[in-house]
Enzyme design. Structure first.
Site, PDB file in Angstrom:
ATOM      1  N   GLN A  86     -24.328 -11.096   2.641  1.00 20.00           N
ATOM      2  CA  GLN A  86     -24.797 -10.041   1.741  1.00 20.00           C
ATOM      3  C   GLN A  86     -26.050 -10.445   0.976  1.00 20.00           C
ATOM      4  O   GLN A  86     -26.547  -9.675   0.156  1.00 20.00           O
ATOM      5  CB  GLN A  86     -23.680  -9.683   0.756  1.00 20.00           C
ATOM      6  CG  GLN A  86     -22.432  -9.138   1.421  1.00 20.00           C
ATOM      7  CD  GLN A  86     -21.250  -9.047   0.471  1.00 20.00           C
ATOM      8  OE1 GLN A  86     -21.328  -9.405  -0.704  1.00 20.00           O
ATOM      9  NE2 GLN A  86     -20.133  -8.555   0.978  1.00 20.00           N
ATOM     10  N   TYR A 136     -14.250  -8.077 -18.670  1.00 26.32           N
ATOM     11  CA  TYR A 136     -13.874  -6.908 -17.874  1.00 26.32           C
ATOM     12  C   TYR A 136     -12.718  -7.189 -16.910  1.00 26.32           C
ATOM     13  O   TYR A 136     -12.377  -6.342 -16.099  1.00 26.32           O
ATOM     14  CB  TYR A 136     -15.110  -6.348 -17.171  1.00 26.32           C
ATOM     15  CG  TYR A 136     -16.035  -5.721 -18.196  1.00 26.32           C
ATOM     16  CD1 TYR A 136     -15.965  -4.366 -18.488  1.00 26.32           C
ATOM     17  CD2 TYR A 136     -16.916  -6.504 -18.936  1.00 26.32           C
ATOM     18  CE1 TYR A 136     -16.763  -3.802 -19.465  1.00 26.32           C
ATOM     19  CE2 TYR A 136     -17.715  -5.947 -19.919  1.00 26.32           C
ATOM     20  CZ  TYR A 136     -17.637  -4.601 -20.182  1.00 26.32           C
ATOM     21  OH  TYR A 136     -18.416  -4.045 -21.171  1.00 26.32           O
ATOM     22  N   TYR A 188      -7.583  -7.449   0.521  1.00 24.78           N
ATOM     23  CA  TYR A 188      -7.903  -6.673   1.707  1.00 24.78           C
ATOM     24  C   TYR A 188      -6.755  -6.640   2.712  1.00 24.78           C
ATOM     25  O   TYR A 188      -6.633  -5.712   3.494  1.00 24.78           O
ATOM     26  CB  TYR A 188      -9.176  -7.225   2.365  1.00 24.78           C
ATOM     27  CG  TYR A 188     -10.412  -6.980   1.543  1.00 24.78           C
ATOM     28  CD1 TYR A 188     -10.895  -5.690   1.343  1.00 24.78           C
ATOM     29  CD2 TYR A 188     -11.086  -8.032   0.936  1.00 24.78           C
ATOM     30  CE1 TYR A 188     -12.022  -5.464   0.573  1.00 24.78           C
ATOM     31  CE2 TYR A 188     -12.216  -7.809   0.162  1.00 24.78           C
ATOM     32  CZ  TYR A 188     -12.674  -6.527  -0.018  1.00 24.78           C
ATOM     33  OH  TYR A 188     -13.785  -6.299  -0.790  1.00 24.78           O
ATOM     34  N   GLU A 219     -15.159   0.210  -9.975  1.00 22.93           N
ATOM     35  CA  GLU A 219     -15.202   0.557 -11.394  1.00 22.93           C
ATOM     36  C   GLU A 219     -16.565   1.088 -11.826  1.00 22.93           C
ATOM     37  O   GLU A 219     -17.605   0.703 -11.289  1.00 22.93           O
ATOM     38  CB  GLU A 219     -14.877  -0.673 -12.247  1.00 22.93           C
ATOM     39  CG  GLU A 219     -13.484  -1.228 -12.027  1.00 22.93           C
ATOM     40  CD  GLU A 219     -13.184  -2.436 -12.895  1.00 22.93           C
ATOM     41  OE1 GLU A 219     -12.033  -2.912 -12.840  1.00 22.93           O
ATOM     42  OE2 GLU A 219     -14.086  -2.903 -13.630  1.00 22.93           O
ATOM     43  N   HIS A 275     -21.088 -11.569  -2.455  1.00 27.23           N
ATOM     44  CA  HIS A 275     -21.021 -11.243  -3.887  1.00 27.23           C
ATOM     45  C   HIS A 275     -22.110 -11.951  -4.705  1.00 27.23           C
ATOM     46  O   HIS A 275     -21.833 -12.687  -5.647  1.00 27.23           O
ATOM     47  CB  HIS A 275     -19.637 -11.582  -4.451  1.00 27.23           C
ATOM     48  CG  HIS A 275     -18.514 -10.827  -3.802  1.00 27.23           C
ATOM     49  ND1 HIS A 275     -17.214 -10.943  -4.217  1.00 27.23           N
ATOM     50  CD2 HIS A 275     -18.497  -9.956  -2.767  1.00 27.23           C
ATOM     51  CE1 HIS A 275     -16.444 -10.166  -3.463  1.00 27.23           C
ATOM     52  NE2 HIS A 275     -17.216  -9.558  -2.567  1.00 27.23           N
TER      53      HIS A 275
END
Length: 379
Positions: A90, A255, A266, A245, A152
């Site tokens: 990513q 959070y 998953y 979210e 991430h």
């Protein structure tokens, strides 16, 4: 708040599934008929767009190229001076934002994944954009510690009204890091425009938490924007299997990830027994099942008056735009998803932005990605 698909208006154009968006296509939503304008195409996973005062646009390609669009034409040559990026998993070249005083200093900021022998991480570079090149480049922030793995990275940036720079950093696929204050992973950091630490950051002086950290417990936020009235930072955050979210980002808050979540692993196993806990901030809205939210923007333009003040979210997994109404009463925000559209085209929506003239722009996260405008069809 749990969002389901029941009762949502959905526009499906089956014969166009997974097809690129085409110029002069039209799309009917609940309130408006939209005209799709393809501005540029053939980009490799475009990730972010920034609007220059000249009316031109800068677009990042995750492979590591920064491109310029002039008068709706993609310049054939990438902009010179972009740092080497780790285009793995990513990672790659991620966000591009302008300095608030860009007209005078020509400074832009790039976030990107970087690799060394010590591993991978998220970095921010500042440089002066002039004559189709970046000059006087300097790395102003590096998330530490580095680690292996290509997941991430976060990477979304935004300047607030006071000129502070915010950067999201994902948990790097190691969820426990989001609760470790000595680790930038799983946080949102707040910096001065030169990368130095603001003296009023919430954890300055706390030896257990890095000074740059503004919030903790964030899994992988990849959308950030300013509320048009309050100037507060809002973010969209990827959950795991469920638990995506929308959050209002406030100084020093935790959070919750992974101590609290509405999602599961998953493979279907539980992450935690808790969807809320004392001392941990609950989301303003969550999507379960997941849509994989990406870029977000509050709509303030004149073309679609019924959408003013509402939040528009891109989505990767469900390949759509989600329109969310936002209201405020008795000291609390209330969010309700009103509509999903564009999913019939089967394109991953990486970002949605409103340009200074009030037009909506989209980036499609595809091997041959597109830069697209949405206008009223009656123009």
């Amino acid at each position: 708040m749990r969002v389901t698909r029941a009762g949502l208006f959905s526009v499906l154009i089956g014969w166009l599934v997974s097809a690129p968006l085409q110029a002069d296509m039209q799309l009917q939503t609940e309130e408006y008929r939209l005209k799709i304008e393809v501005v540029a195409e053939g980009l490799s996973h475009p990730w972010s767009i920034a609007f220059l005062p000249s009316g031109e646009q800068l677009v990042t390609e995750r492979d590591g190229r920064l491109r310029l669009i002039q008068k709706d034409q993609l310049h054939p040559d990438p902009i010179a001076g972009v740092p080497e990026v780790a285009a793995t998993g990513q990672g790659g070249l991620l966000d591009v934002v302008l300095h608030p005083d860009f007209e005078n200093n020509q400074l832009i900021y790039l976030s990107y994944a970087d690799a060394t022998d010590a591993g991978l991480t998220t970095r921010v570079m500042r440089a002066r954009f002039q004559d189709h090149a970046l000059h006087d480049a300097e790395m102003i922030f590096e998330a530490l510690p580095r680690s292996s793995g290509g997941r991430h990275f976060g990477g979304r940036m935004v300047f607030d009204q006071a000129g502070f720079l915010y950067l999201s950093i994902g948990d790097r696929g190691e969820m426990e890091r989001a609760q470790q204050g000595d680790d930038h992973a799983g946080s949102i950091v707040r910096l001065h425009d030169d990368g130095s630490v603001p003296a009023d950051n919430p954890f300055v002086g706390d030896a257990a938490v890095r000074d740059e950290i503004y919030t903790l417990g964030n899994r992988n936020p990849q959308g950030m924007t300013l509320h048009p009235q309050t100037g507060d930072i809002w973010s969209s955050e990827h959950g795991a299997r469920g638990g995506d979210e929308i959050n209002r980002i406030m100084a020093g808050l935790n959070y919750g990830w992974p101590e609290v979540t509405h999602g599961v692993n998953y493979i279907g196993t539980k992450i935690t027994e808790h969807s809320e806990l004392p001392g941990m901030e609950s989301p303003l809205l969550h999507w379960t099942p997941s849509i994989a939210p990406s870029g977000i923007t509050f709509y303030t333009g004149d073309d679609f008056p019924a959408w003013q003040g509402q939040l528009l979210n891109g989505a990767l997994k469900d390949r759509l735009i989600s329109r969310v109404s936002v209201s405020y009463a008795q000291g609390e925000y209330h969010l309700q998803e009103e509509e999903r559209f564009l999913q019939g085209f089967g394109q991953r929506i990486r970002d949605i932005r409103q340009s200074p003239d009030g037009i909506l722009w989209l980036l499609t996260d595809e091997t041959r990605g597109q830069v697209v405008r949405l206008r009223p069809a009656n123009e």
